[in-house]
Write an enzyme that holds these catalytic residues in place. Sequence first.
Site, PDB file in Angstrom:
ATOM      1  N   TRP A 117      44.788  53.660  32.500  1.00  0.00           N
ATOM      2  CA  TRP A 117      45.901  53.508  31.552  1.00  0.00           C
ATOM      3  C   TRP A 117      45.678  54.366  30.308  1.00  0.00           C
ATOM      4  CZ3 TRP A 117      49.236  52.068  34.658  1.00  0.00           C
ATOM      5  CH2 TRP A 117      48.971  51.102  35.632  1.00  0.00           C
ATOM      6  N   ASP A 184      45.646  50.024  22.577  1.00  0.00           N
ATOM      7  CA  ASP A 184      46.316  49.326  23.677  1.00  0.00           C
ATOM      8  C   ASP A 184      45.441  48.129  24.038  1.00  0.00           C
ATOM      9  OD1 ASP A 184      47.337  48.401  26.068  1.00  0.00           O
ATOM     10  OD2 ASP A 184      47.237  50.323  27.114  1.00  0.00           O
ATOM     11  N   LYS A 208      49.408  39.436  30.615  1.00  0.00           N
ATOM     12  CA  LYS A 208      47.999  39.104  30.829  1.00  0.00           C
ATOM     13  C   LYS A 208      47.658  37.797  30.112  1.00  0.00           C
ATOM     14  CE  LYS A 208      47.535  43.408  32.421  1.00  0.00           C
ATOM     15  NZ  LYS A 208      47.341  43.779  33.824  1.00  0.00           N
TER      16      LYS A 208
END
Length: 373
Positions: A117, A184, A208
């Site tokens: 990511w 992030d 999450k």
Amino acid sequence: MHFRNLPLKFLDLHTMKKHNYSAGPCILPQEVFEKSAAAILNFNNSGLSILEISHRSKDFVAIMEEARALALDLLGLTGKGYQALFLHGGASLEFLMVPFNLMKENGKAAYLDTGTWANSAIKEAKAFGETVLVASSKPENYNHIPKGFEIPADADYFHCTSNNTIFGTQIKSFPETNIPMVCDMSSDIFSRVLDFSKFDLIYAGAQKNMGPAGTTLVVIKEEILGKTGRNIPNMLNFQQHIEKESMYNTPPVFAIYASLLTLQWLKNLGGIAAIEKINNEKAALLYTEIDRNPYFKGTANTEDRSNMNATFLLNDEANAPLFDEMWKAAGISGLPGHRSVGGYRASMYNALPLESVQVLVDVMQEFEKKVSA
């Protein structure tokens, strides 16, 4: 009754709740499921479902205001010049919005590459200007977090990814820098105590530790905005979203409501400090077994192991059918590793109970006995 006290052969898949190790969308607190289900049928005794109320209604405006305020409260950022937004597009859209809003015309940004990511964020930023790769663990298949790198002082911002779900690594200590730091935190936000004021922009997909898929939390220090000289489309402009109080367009009502319920659950539990203790206990329990058991091995460097995503392999893949049969029979779900790396990944987000980790450890120990016999 605790499932871990029962022999595996007595565990009934039809009556027990699964031990959910999915990396996302993932497990949420049981009370969030129950309150969300009730709201779908009848929200606040209004005779309407949460799925059909107007986003401009008094009820939803109250939800949005509380969710934004509670996010700042839990992070310790209330009254410190930050705004919280709940937006669309997932963290993937933030890969684009961050450089759009922070990188100056003919500017540059610094990025730390620690996984899939992070690499995706870098690719998006390259469309806006120069990207300086300060360090990367890609040559070692992202099995560690690079350290001792230098961040260029003339970059418009520094970007990092706090936790890497696919490779099971986590930044334990963040660098000091005088330029804006962007992080992030999609897979470990609200999971551990940090000085969140070190960060100028934090973003995290909800799916999450915070709620169902469908919304993204963005926390921004307002003073860093409006300095790029770019013409930013309204939909991609953080200032526009702040001005419209996170409702520039129709927000994902249900995802924000469920996120609010999860934040309330965390607050009532004792906040981030309380959940960090539980998360440390869960991670210690599983990693101790991975290291002890001769039939398993971890994939991430020990000092960088993630408390959220424990990645591990069998020492002998020939034993995979037996191990897979056993963890499935124990009511465990979502254990296979990411399709790009294989192996196993135990995602231990906030709402996963310690009992579920114990069930997995029991399976690993029972597996050892069977293979050794």
